[in-house]
Design an enzyme around this catalytic site. Structure first.
Site, PDB file in Angstrom:
ATOM      1  N   MET A   1       0.840  -1.183   0.000  1.00 47.79           N
ATOM      2  CA  MET A   1       0.000   0.000   0.000  1.00 47.79           C
ATOM      3  C   MET A   1       0.874   1.232   0.000  1.00 47.79           C
ATOM      4  O   MET A   1       1.854   1.314   0.712  1.00 47.79           O
ATOM      5  CB  MET A   1      -0.894   0.010   1.236  1.00 47.79           C
ATOM      6  CG  MET A   1      -1.749   1.228   1.365  1.00 47.79           C
ATOM      7  SD  MET A   1      -3.011   0.993   2.623  1.00 47.79           S
ATOM      8  CE  MET A   1      -1.985   0.595   4.019  1.00 47.79           C
ATOM      9  N   SER A 302     -10.264  -0.264  -0.124  1.00 44.83           N
ATOM     10  CA  SER A 302      -9.340  -0.308  -1.259  1.00 44.83           C
ATOM     11  C   SER A 302      -7.927  -0.024  -0.790  1.00 44.83           C
ATOM     12  O   SER A 302      -7.719   0.690   0.191  1.00 44.83           O
ATOM     13  CB  SER A 302      -9.733   0.742  -2.299  1.00 44.83           C
ATOM     14  OG  SER A 302      -9.375   2.044  -1.855  1.00 44.83           O
ATOM     15  N   ASP A 303      -6.954  -0.573  -1.488  1.00 48.10           N
ATOM     16  CA  ASP A 303      -5.594  -0.104  -1.296  1.00 48.10           C
ATOM     17  C   ASP A 303      -5.568   1.364  -1.712  1.00 48.10           C
ATOM     18  O   ASP A 303      -6.421   1.842  -2.467  1.00 48.10           O
ATOM     19  CB  ASP A 303      -4.610  -0.927  -2.124  1.00 48.10           C
ATOM     20  CG  ASP A 303      -3.207  -0.906  -1.541  1.00 48.10           C
ATOM     21  OD1 ASP A 303      -2.902   0.015  -0.764  1.00 48.10           O
ATOM     22  OD2 ASP A 303      -2.418  -1.806  -1.851  1.00 48.10           O
ATOM     23  N   CYS A 304      -4.580   2.095  -1.222  1.00 49.78           N
ATOM     24  CA  CYS A 304      -4.630   3.548  -1.356  1.00 49.78           C
ATOM     25  C   CYS A 304      -4.572   3.991  -2.819  1.00 49.78           C
ATOM     26  O   CYS A 304      -3.621   3.678  -3.539  1.00 49.78           O
ATOM     27  CB  CYS A 304      -3.513   4.178  -0.552  1.00 49.78           C
ATOM     28  SG  CYS A 304      -3.809   4.019   1.205  1.00 49.78           S
ATOM     29  N   SER A 306      -6.550   2.916  -5.130  1.00 51.34           N
ATOM     30  CA  SER A 306      -6.874   1.843  -6.078  1.00 51.34           C
ATOM     31  C   SER A 306      -8.017   2.213  -7.011  1.00 51.34           C
ATOM     32  O   SER A 306      -8.015   1.824  -8.183  1.00 51.34           O
ATOM     33  CB  SER A 306      -7.228   0.556  -5.330  1.00 51.34           C
ATOM     34  OG  SER A 306      -6.081  -0.091  -4.860  1.00 51.34           O
TER      35      SER A 306
END
EC number: 3.2.1.37
Length: 774
Positions: A1, A302-304, A306
Site C-alpha cells: 500500500m 481499497s488499497d490507497c 486503487s
C-alpha cells in the site's frame, strides 16, 4: 500500500522523520499532542446525544447503525466513504482517520498514528517472514495481542486510531518480490494459520465477545498481488492472469482463513487486475466471495488510490463517476484516498448508483466503529480505558520481541559443530559486514519508532570482546573495503559476517532483478573467510531468499544463519543463537532458489504448476522440482531429533451412498461435500526425542504427497506443531487429520476434491502410506 500520492515507504519514512525533526526544532525538543482519545456520543458534553438510538449501548449494533445511517445526508454518507472520514458535528460524530498500520508493531506509516513525547515509540517485532519461520502458531497470536494492547494505549492518549490495515497475507511465490518480507511465506497453510492467529491476537477482547473488537485488523492485499515494480511492470497496471485452480488452491486460502477462522473486520482489495478485472471493482471477488461465500463481518477497503488507479492507470471506466459506482456496486465500502469522496455524489446524480448502495457501504463502516466502542462514549470508562504510556514498550513486550527473533532465526549450515561459540573461550571476535551494525535495517518496512535498537555488533559486544569493520559502506557494496576486514578476521578467534539486504534492495515498489548478494558482498565474504583464523559464521539479513551457493559449498564458511529482518532486539537475538543461549529452531518459510531460476522465470508468470511443454518449472516447494539452494522447511538445531510413528491408519474408507456414481465407475477423486465427508478424520501419533543435551524446540511437520490427479502438488503441508524438549527428553505429538479438508486438493475448475488412492505421509525422514478408498 502506498499513500494517496503513491509514495514508497522509503519516502514515507523520510517525510515522517522530517516532520518530526521540524516539530522538535519548533517546540524546543518536545512534540505536543492531544492526550485524550477522539470519540462519538460524548453525552457529558452534549446530553441531547443520549436521545439518539445510535448512542444507546443497550441496542444491538445493527439497530444503532441503522438509526445512524437514516439520520445522515447523502453528503455526510459520502464523506464517510474515505479514510479521512468527515465529522458530522450536528450528531456529535468527530472526524475519524481509518488508516493506521500494525504489520509487526504499531507503525507511524499512515496518518492515523503518530508518536510524541507522551509515547515516543512502540515495540517493533521482527518482520512477519521471520515470525512465520518460528512455525509457532501461539506466538503469532501472542504478538498480535501485544500489538493491540499498545495500539489501544496509544489510542487512549490521542495518538492512534482503532483500525489497522494489517496483516499482509499474500503468498510469497517469487523471491524477487520486494514485499515478501511482509508476508508469512510461500505455503498456503502456514499463511492461513498466521493470518487467523495474528488477527485473533489483534481483535479478540478479553471477554471473548466476537461482536466486540479490541482493534480492527485488515487482511491484505486481495488477491493474487505479488508484483510491485519489476523491469518496468508496475502493480498499478499489472494484470495477474491466474487459473481458477491456482486461485483457489494457492492465492485465496489465507484470505478465506482470515475471514472464516480469524473473523477479521476488514479485507483490502489490491491494485492489480485479476484476469482483466480490477480487484476493487470485481463483484465476483468482493460480493461473491468475501461477503457471499465467506460471510465477512466488516468492511472492504481499497488499497490507497486503487479506485483512482483503475480509472486513470487501467482505464477500466470512461468516467470517474463510473469508477466510483462500479467499485461500490462490486462491494467496496471504504476508499483509501479521496476518490469516492469526490465522485460518488455525482455518480448518484447521474443515476449510476442508488443511495441504497451508499447506505450499505457506510453501514459496514459504522458497524465496525460500533464494535470498537467508538460510539460508546468516553474510552476511559470502557474496557482497555486504563491502558496508557505505561503499557507501551514494557520490559515484557521488549523481551517478547527478542524471543520472537530467536524463535525465527534459521541455522542453515553448521560444519563440525562450529556453533555455538563458547563465550568463555572467545577472547576476540571479528564482526564484519554492511549489516553488522545495522539498526533501521533490522526493522524492515511498515515500521514504527522502536523502543530501542540492539544491533548485531552491540549484541555480540555484550558477550565477548569484538573488533568491527564494515567491509562495505552500505548494502549495495559497490566498493568493498577489504583490508581492515581481512586484518581483524586473520587474528580473531572467530568471525561473524553480517550481510544481506535492506529497503534499498527489496521494498514496496522495488522488486529485485537478481537474488545474489548485492554488489561486492560475495567477494567480501569469500576473501574474509579465506584468511580467517577461526570459524566463520555468515548471517544473512533479508526478507527474500538469496543464492548463497558459494557459501554453502565453501568449507571455510562453517555456519550460515538466516536472520530475516529481526526487529528492534535482533542483535541480541543473533548473539543469543551464536553463543548457544538459545538453540535455533526456525525453519525456512520459503524456497531459496538459485539465480538460474530467476534468470529464466519471468516474475509476471502467476502459474504455480510446472509446464513441461514450455519448460516452465513451477513455483514453491509444492510444485517446483528443480535444484534449490535451501528448501522450504530447512533449518537445523544444536540438537538432533528422532521421530517415531506410534499410531496411524493405513486405510481410510469413505462412506458413500449406495446410489453414488463413484460406486459404479472408477472415480479418481470425490467432491468434498456431502455426508461422506462429515466426521471423516483420523489421528496420527508420533514420538519425538531430543537426542542432544541442550533444550530445544522442534517443529514437527506433517506433509502429504497425494495421488497424481488434477495436477496435484508433489507435496503439501497438512499440519505443524512446535514442541519444547529438554535435553534427552521426548514427547508425544498428535495430529488430527480431516480427510476431506486436510487431504483435499483443488481440481482444474476450482472444485475441492479428495483424491482416492495412496497418499504418502511424511514426518521428518519417516514415510507412511495411507490409502483413501471407497
Amino acid at each position: 500500500m502506498a499513500s494517496v500520492e503513491n509514495r514508497t515507504p522509503n519516502v514515507s519514512v523520510f517525510l515522517c522523520f522530517f516532520v518530526l525533526f521540524a516539530t522538535l526544532l519548533l517546540s524546543g525538543g518536545r512534540v505536543s499532542s492531544q492526550t485524550s482519545a477522539v470519540f462519538a456520543c460524548d453525552v457529558a458534553k452534549n446530553p441531547a446525544l443520549a436521545n439518539y438510538g445510535f448512542c444507546n449501548k443497550k441496542l444491538s449494533v445493527d439497530a444503532r447503525v441503522k438509526d445512524l445511517v437514516r439520520r445522515l445526508t447523502l453528503q455526510e454518507k459520502v464523506g464517510n466513504l474515505v479514510n479521512s472520514a468527515v465529522d458530522v458535528s450536528r450528531l456529535g460524530i468527530p472526524k475519524y482517520e481509518w488508516w493506521s498500520e500494525a504489520l509487526h508493531g504499531v507503525s507511524n506509516i499512515g496518518p492515523g498514528t503518530h508518536f510524541s513525547n507522551v509515547i515516543p515509540g512502540a515495540t517493533s517485532f521482527p518482520m512477519p517472514i521471520l515470525i512465520a519461520a518460528s512455525f509457532n502458531a501461539s506466538l503469532f497470536q501472542t504478538i498480535g495481542k501485544v500489538v493491540s494492547t499498545e495500539a489501544r494505549a496509544m489510542h487512549n492518549v490521542g495518538l492512534a486510531g482503532l483500525t489497522y490495515w494489517s496483516p499482509n497475507i499474500n503468498i510469497f511465490r517469487d523471491p524477487r518480490w520486494g514485499r515478501g518480507q511482509e508476508t508469512p511465506g510461500e505455503d498456503p497453510l502456514l499463511a492461513s494459520k498466521y493470518a487467523a492467529g495474528y488477527v485473533k491476537g489483534l481483535q479478540q477482547t478479553d471477554d471473548g465477545d466476537s461482536n466486540k473488537l479490541k482493534v480492527a485488523a485488515c487482511c491484505k492485499h486481495y488477491t493474487a498481488y505479488d508484483v510491485d515494480d519489476w523491469k518496468g511492470v508496475q502493480r498499478y497496471t499489472f494484470n495477474a492472469v491466474v487459473t481458477q485452480q491456482d486461485l483457489d488452491d494457492t492465492y485465496q486460502p489465507p484470505f478465506k482463513s482470515c475471514v472464516i477462522d480469524g473473523n477479521v473486520a476488514s479485507v483490502m482489495c489490491s491494485y492489480n487486475q485479476v484476469n482483466g478485472k480490477p480487484t476493487c471493482a470485481d463483484p465476483d471477488l468482493l460480493k461473491g466471495v468475501i461477503r457471499g461465500k465467506w460471510k465477512l463481518n466488516g468492511y472492504i477497503v481499497s488499497d490507497c488510490d486503487s479506485v483512482d488507479v483503475l480509472f486513470k492507470n487501467q482505464h477500466y471506466t470512461k468516467t470517474p463517476e463510473e469508477a466510483a459506482a462500479k467499485s461500490i456496486l462490486a462491494g467496496l465500502d471504504l476508499n483509501c484516498g479521496s476518490f469516492l469522496g469526490r465522485y460518488t455524489e455525482g455518480a448518484v446524480k447521474q443515476g449510476l448508483i442508488g443511495e441504497a448502495s451508499i447506505n450499505n457501504a457506510v453501514y459496514n463502516n459504522f458497524a465496525t466503529l460500533m464494535r470498537l466502542g467508538f460510539f460508546d462514549g468516553d474510552p476511559s470508562k470502557q474496557p482497555y480505558g486504563n491502558l496508557g504510556p505505561k503499557d507501551v514498550c514494557t520490559s515484557a513486550n521488549q523481551e517478547l520481541a527478542r524471543e520472537a527473533a530467536r524463535q525465527g532465526i534459521v541455522l542453515l549450515k553448521n560444519c563440525a559443530g562450529s556453533l555455538p561459540l563458547n563465550a568463555k573461550a572467545i577472547k576476540s571476535l571479528a564482526v564484519i559486514g554492511p549489516n553488522a551494525n545495522a539498526t533501521r535495517a533490522m526493522i524492515g518496512n511498515y515500521e514504527g519508532i522502536p523502543c530501542k535498537y540492539t544491533s548485531p555488533l552491540q549484541g555480540l559486544t555484550a558477550l565477548v570482546p569484538t573488533s568491527f569493520a564494515a567491509g562495505c559502506p552500505d548494502v549495495q557494496c559497490t566498493n568493498a573495503a577489504l583490508d581492515d576486514a581481512k586484518k581483524i578476521a586473520a587474528s580473531a578467534d572467530a568471525t561473524v559476517i553480517v550481510v544481506g539486504a535492506n529497503l534499498a534492495i527489496e521494498a514496496e515498489s522495488h522488486d529485485r532483478i537478481n537474488i545474489l548478494l548485492p554488489g561486492q558482498q560475495q567477494q567480501l565474504v569469500t576473501e574474509v573467510a579465506n584468511v580467517a583464523k577461526g570459524p566463520v559464521i555468515l548471517a544473512i539479513m533479508s526478507g527474500g531468499g538469496m543464492d548463497v551457493s558459494f557459501a554453502k559449498t565453501n568449507k571455510k564458511i562453517t555456519s550460515i544463519l538466516w536472520v530475516g529482518y529481526p526487529g528492534e532486539a535482533g542483535g541480541a537475538a543473533i548473539a543469543d543463537v551464536i553463543f548457544g543461549y538459545h538453540n535455533p529452531s526456525g525453519r525456512l518459510p520459503m524456497t531459496w532458489y538459485p539465480q538460474s531460476y530467476v534468470d529464466k522465470v519471468p516474475m509476471t508468470n502467476m502459474n504455480m504448476r510446472p509446464d513441461p511443454a514450455t519448460g516452465y518449472p513451477g513455483r514453491t516447494y509444492r510444485f517446483y522440482k528443480g535444484e534449490t539452494v535451501f528448501s522450504f522447511g530447512d533449518g537445523i538445531s544444536y540438537s538432533t531429533f528422532e521421530h517415531k510413528l506410534v499410531k496411524a491408519p493405513q486405510l481410510v474408507s469413505v462412506p458413500l451412498a449406495e446410489d453414488h456414481v463413484c460406486r459404479s465407475s472408477k472415480c479418481k477423486s470425490l467432491d468434498v461435500v456431502g455426508e461422506h465427508c462429515q466426521n471423516l478424520a483420523f489421528d496420527i501419533h508420533l514420538r519425538i526425542k531430543n537426542k542432544g543435551k541442550m533444550s530445544s524446540s522442534q517443529t514437527v511437520f506433517l506433509f502429504s504427497t497425494p495421488p497424481a490427479v488434477h495436477n496435484a502438488p508433489q507435496k503439501h503441508l497438512l499440519a505443524f506443531e512446535k514442541v519444547l524438549l529438554t535435553g534427552k527428553s521426548e514427547a508425544l505429538v498428535s495430529f488430527k487429520v480431516d480427510v476431506c479438508k486436510d487431504l483435499g486438493l483443488v481440481d482444474e475448475l476450482g472444485n475441492r476434491k479428495v483424491a482416492l488412492g495412496k497418499h504418502m505421509l511424511h514426518v521428518g525422514d519417516l514415510k507412511h502410506p495411507l490409502s483413501v478408498m471407497i
